[in-house]
Write a protein that holds these residues in place. Structure first.
Motif, short mmCIF file in Angstrom:
data_model
loop_
_atom_site.label_atom_id
_atom_site.label_comp_id
_atom_site.label_asym_id
_atom_site.label_seq_id
_atom_site.Cartn_x
_atom_site.Cartn_y
_atom_site.Cartn_z
N PRO A 190 0.82 -1.22 0.00
CA PRO A 190 0.00 0.00 0.00
C PRO A 190 0.85 1.26 0.00
O PRO A 190 1.84 1.37 0.73
CB PRO A 190 -0.81 -0.11 1.30
N GLN A 191 0.48 2.22 -0.84
CA GLN A 191 1.18 3.48 -0.89
C GLN A 191 0.70 4.38 0.26
O GLN A 191 -0.45 4.29 0.70
CB GLN A 191 0.94 4.16 -2.24
N LEU A 192 1.57 5.25 0.71
CA LEU A 192 1.23 6.18 1.77
C LEU A 192 0.20 7.19 1.24
O LEU A 192 0.34 7.74 0.15
CB LEU A 192 2.48 6.91 2.24
N ALA A 193 -0.85 7.45 2.03
CA ALA A 193 -1.89 8.40 1.64
C ALA A 193 -1.30 9.80 1.43
O ALA A 193 -0.36 10.20 2.12
CB ALA A 193 -2.97 8.46 2.71
N ARG A 245 2.10 15.39 1.61
CA ARG A 245 1.42 16.37 0.77
C ARG A 245 2.23 16.79 -0.46
O ARG A 245 1.67 17.23 -1.45
CB ARG A 245 1.10 17.61 1.60
N GLU A 246 3.56 16.65 -0.41
CA GLU A 246 4.40 17.16 -1.50
C GLU A 246 4.79 16.09 -2.50
O GLU A 246 5.58 16.35 -3.41
CB GLU A 246 5.66 17.79 -0.90
N VAL A 247 4.25 14.90 -2.36
CA VAL A 247 4.71 13.78 -3.19
C VAL A 247 4.52 14.05 -4.68
O VAL A 247 5.36 13.66 -5.51
CB VAL A 247 4.02 12.46 -2.78
N ASN A 248 3.43 14.70 -5.07
CA ASN A 248 3.17 14.94 -6.49
C ASN A 248 4.08 16.01 -7.08
O ASN A 248 4.24 16.10 -8.30
CB ASN A 248 1.71 15.33 -6.70
N ASP A 249 4.66 16.83 -6.23
CA ASP A 249 5.54 17.90 -6.71
C ASP A 249 7.01 17.50 -6.69
O ASP A 249 7.75 17.78 -7.62
CB ASP A 249 5.34 19.16 -5.86
N ARG A 250 7.44 16.83 -5.62
CA ARG A 250 8.86 16.48 -5.52
C ARG A 250 9.16 15.06 -5.98
O ARG A 250 10.31 14.67 -6.11
CB ARG A 250 9.35 16.65 -4.08
N GLY A 251 8.11 14.26 -6.25
CA GLY A 251 8.32 12.89 -6.70
C GLY A 251 8.33 11.90 -5.56
O GLY A 251 8.61 12.25 -4.40
#
Length: 436
Positions: free
Chosen positions: A151-154, A159-165
Motif C-alpha cells: 500500500p502506498q502512503l496516503a 502532501r508534497e509527493v506529487n511535486d517532488r516525486g
C-alpha cells in the motif's frame, strides 16, 4: 497478428517466473516432438531432429539436428532471457509489524519500484521439499489470486509527493502486507499456504525461491486492439518469438550442416554472471558437444563457430510521447513499426554493420519494416546478452528487439502487430545462408 499476439499473452500468463517460463517452453517443445537431453547424459549418438537441454530449471536451449550424419558446419542462434525485474522474497521473509503480517523482499534487477505499489500480487517460484522417503524434490509453486499488496502512503501524510516525486526506500517501503496478526501462532503462514497448494506437509519444505507477480491477466488493449498490456514483456516476448521461430523452422531445409538453435538464459537483468546466465559455460558447452556428436573435434568446433551467426533478441525502447526529449532525435522506434536493430558505439549492443545488414536484408525478404535504435549520448545505455555471448564465443551478433513502453514496470506495453513480424524474420534467420 491475432494468433501470435494472443499466443504470446497465453505464454506470459503461464510464466510468472523464469522457472515457469522454462516449463512453458519445454512443454511446447515436448508437444512438438523435441526430446530432452540431460546435461549429465551422453551426446555421443544424437539422432536427427529436435532436442532441448535445461540448466538449473531457469535456462533452456533447444536445437534441431540436421538429417544425415555429416559434420556440423555452423549454427544459427537466437538468444533471449527468461528473467524480468521484480520483487523476490528473502529466505526468512515473514515478520510482524504494527499488527500486520508482512514479507521481506529484495529488489531483483532494475525494477520500476513505484509500479509495484497498490497492485494485486500473487506469489510464484520454486520449492524444495523432502518426500516421504527422505529424498529432496523440487516443484514449481504458483498462487495466482490476490494475496499481497504494497500500500502506498496516503497523500494526506505526504502532501508534497506529487511535486517532488515519490522516493522509496527499498528496505522499508516495499514490504508487502500478507495479513493481520491473530492470537494463535502463525509463523511461516505463506509457506503453509504454499504447502496446502502443493498437497505436502509444511514441515517437509526445506527451502524456497519465491517472487511476486501481478495477477491481473495480460490483455490486448487500445482503440483498435493495437496494444498489448502485460507483465514481463521484457523479455518473455522475445523468448516466445524465439520458440515460435524454432518450431516454425523445424523441418525446413537450410545451409548444409547448419543447426538452428535457441537459448533462453536466466539472470540477464543482474549481469548474466551465474551458472545459468549468458556468461556461463552453458551455450559454448552444448555447441561443442553438438559438434562432437558428429565426430568433429576442437578444430571442427572452432570452424563451426566462425561460420555461425547469432541474434540477441531483447525488447527495445519505443519513443515515449510524454518524454520524447529522452530519446535520440533520429532513432525513435514506434509500436507496431517492426523489429528494431540496436546499435551502441560503447558495445552495449553487439551489432556491427555486417550483422545489421544481414538482419535488415532478412526483413526485406519477409516484407517486414525495420527500425533503428541508438541511445542518447548523454544518458547511460543498458545492455543485453549480445555483447556477452559475442565476447565468449567470438561470434558475429546482431542485437534486435520489438519496441515497447514502460520497460521494467510491473506491467508493460507493446504493439500487437510486432510479435508476428519478429517471428517471421527470426524464422527465416534460422535457415539463412551466410552472406559474408
Amino acid at each position: 497478428m491475432t494468433s501470435i499476439s494472443d499466443d504470446l499473452l497465453q505464454f506470459i500468463s503461464a510464466s510468472p517466473t523464469p522457472y515457469h517460463a522454462v516449463e512453458s517452453t519445454l512443454s511446447r517443445l515436448g508437444q512438438a516432438g523435441f526430446a530432452e537431453l540431460p546435461e549429465s547424459g551422453s551426446f555421443a549418438a544424437l539422432l536427427p531432429g529436435g532436442h532441448f537441454v535445461r540448466r538449473g530449471d531457469s535456462s533452456i536451449l533447444a536445437f534441431v539436428l540436421p538429417a544425415g550424419d555429416g559434420a556440423i558446419s555452423g549454427f544459427r542462434i537466437i538468444g533471449a532471457h527468461t528473467d524480468s525485474p521484480n520483487l523476490r522474497l528473502k529466505p526468512r521473509a515473514e515478520y510482524v509489524k504494527e499488527g500486520y503480517r508482512q514479507l521481506g523482499v529484495e529488489v531483483y534487477g532494475g525494477a520500476l519500484l513505484n509500479s509495484w505499489l497498490d497492485r494485486d500480487l500473487g506469489v510464484a517460484g520454486r520449492i524444495v521439499f523432502r518426500d516421504g522417503e527422505g529424498g529432496l524434490r523440487r516443484v514449481l509453486c504458483r498462487i495466482d489470486r490476490p494475496l499481497l499488496r504494497i500500500p502506498q502512503l496516503a497523500i494526506h501524510l505526504d502532501r508534497e509527493v506529487n511535486d517532488r516525486g515519490l522516493s522509496l526506500n527499498k528496505q522499508e517501503h516495499l514490504a508487502p502486507v500478507l495479513g493481520l496478526l491473530r492470537d494463535r501462532d502463525q509463523k511461516n503462514g505463506l509457506l503453509a499456504l504454499c504447502a496446502r497448494e502443493l498437497s505436502i506437509p509444511t514441515e517437509a519444505i526445506v527451502s524456497s525461491e519465491l517472487m511476486l507477480h501481478d495477477v491481473v491477466p495480460p490483455t490486448r488493449a487500445g482503440l483498435d486492439g493495437e496494444f498489448l498490456f502485460a507483465p514481463r514483456l521484457d523479455n518473455q516476448a522475445m523468448c516466445h518469438a524465439a520458440l515460435c521461430s524454432l518450431l516454425g523452422a523445424a523441418g525446413k531445409s537450410g545451409p548444409e550442416g547448419v543447426v538452428p538453435l535457441i537459448v533462453l538464459f536466466d539472470h540477464e537483468e543482474v549481469g548474466s554472471n551465474s551458472a545459468y546466465g549468458a556468461a556461463s559455460s552453458f551455450l559454448p558447452s552444448v555447441l561443442e558437444r553438438i559438434v562432437l556428436s558428429r565426430s568433429g573435434g576442437r578444430e571442427e568446433y572452432h570452424r563451426a563457430i566462425a561460420r555461425s551467426l547469432c541474434v540477441s533478441a531483447d525488447m527495445a525502447h519505443a519513443v515515449h510521447p510524454n518524454y520524447a526529449d529522452r530519446h535520440e532525435a533520429r532513432h525513435r522506434p514506434v509500436l507496431n513499426g517492426g523489429p528494431v536493430v540496436k546499435v551502441n558505439a560503447q558495445q552495449r549492443y553487439a551489432t556491427c554493420a555486417r550483422t545489421a545488414a544481414l538482419f535488415e536484408d532478412l526483413c526485406r525478404q519477409e516484407d517486414v519494416p525495420v527500425q533503428h535504435y541508438a541511445h542518447r549520448t548523454d544518458l547511460p545505455c543498458g545492455s543485453t546478452i549480445g555483447p556477452i555471448t559475442a565476447t565468449l564465443l567470438g561470434m558475429r551478433t546482431v542485437d534486435v528487439g520489438n519496441p515497447m513502453l514502460s520497460m521494467h514496470s510491473a506491467r508493460e506495453m507493446a504493439g500487437a502487430r510486432d510479435p508476428e513480424l519478429m517471428v517471421r524474420v527470426l524464422t527465416r534467420f534460422l535457415h539463412a545462408p551466410d552472406p559474408f
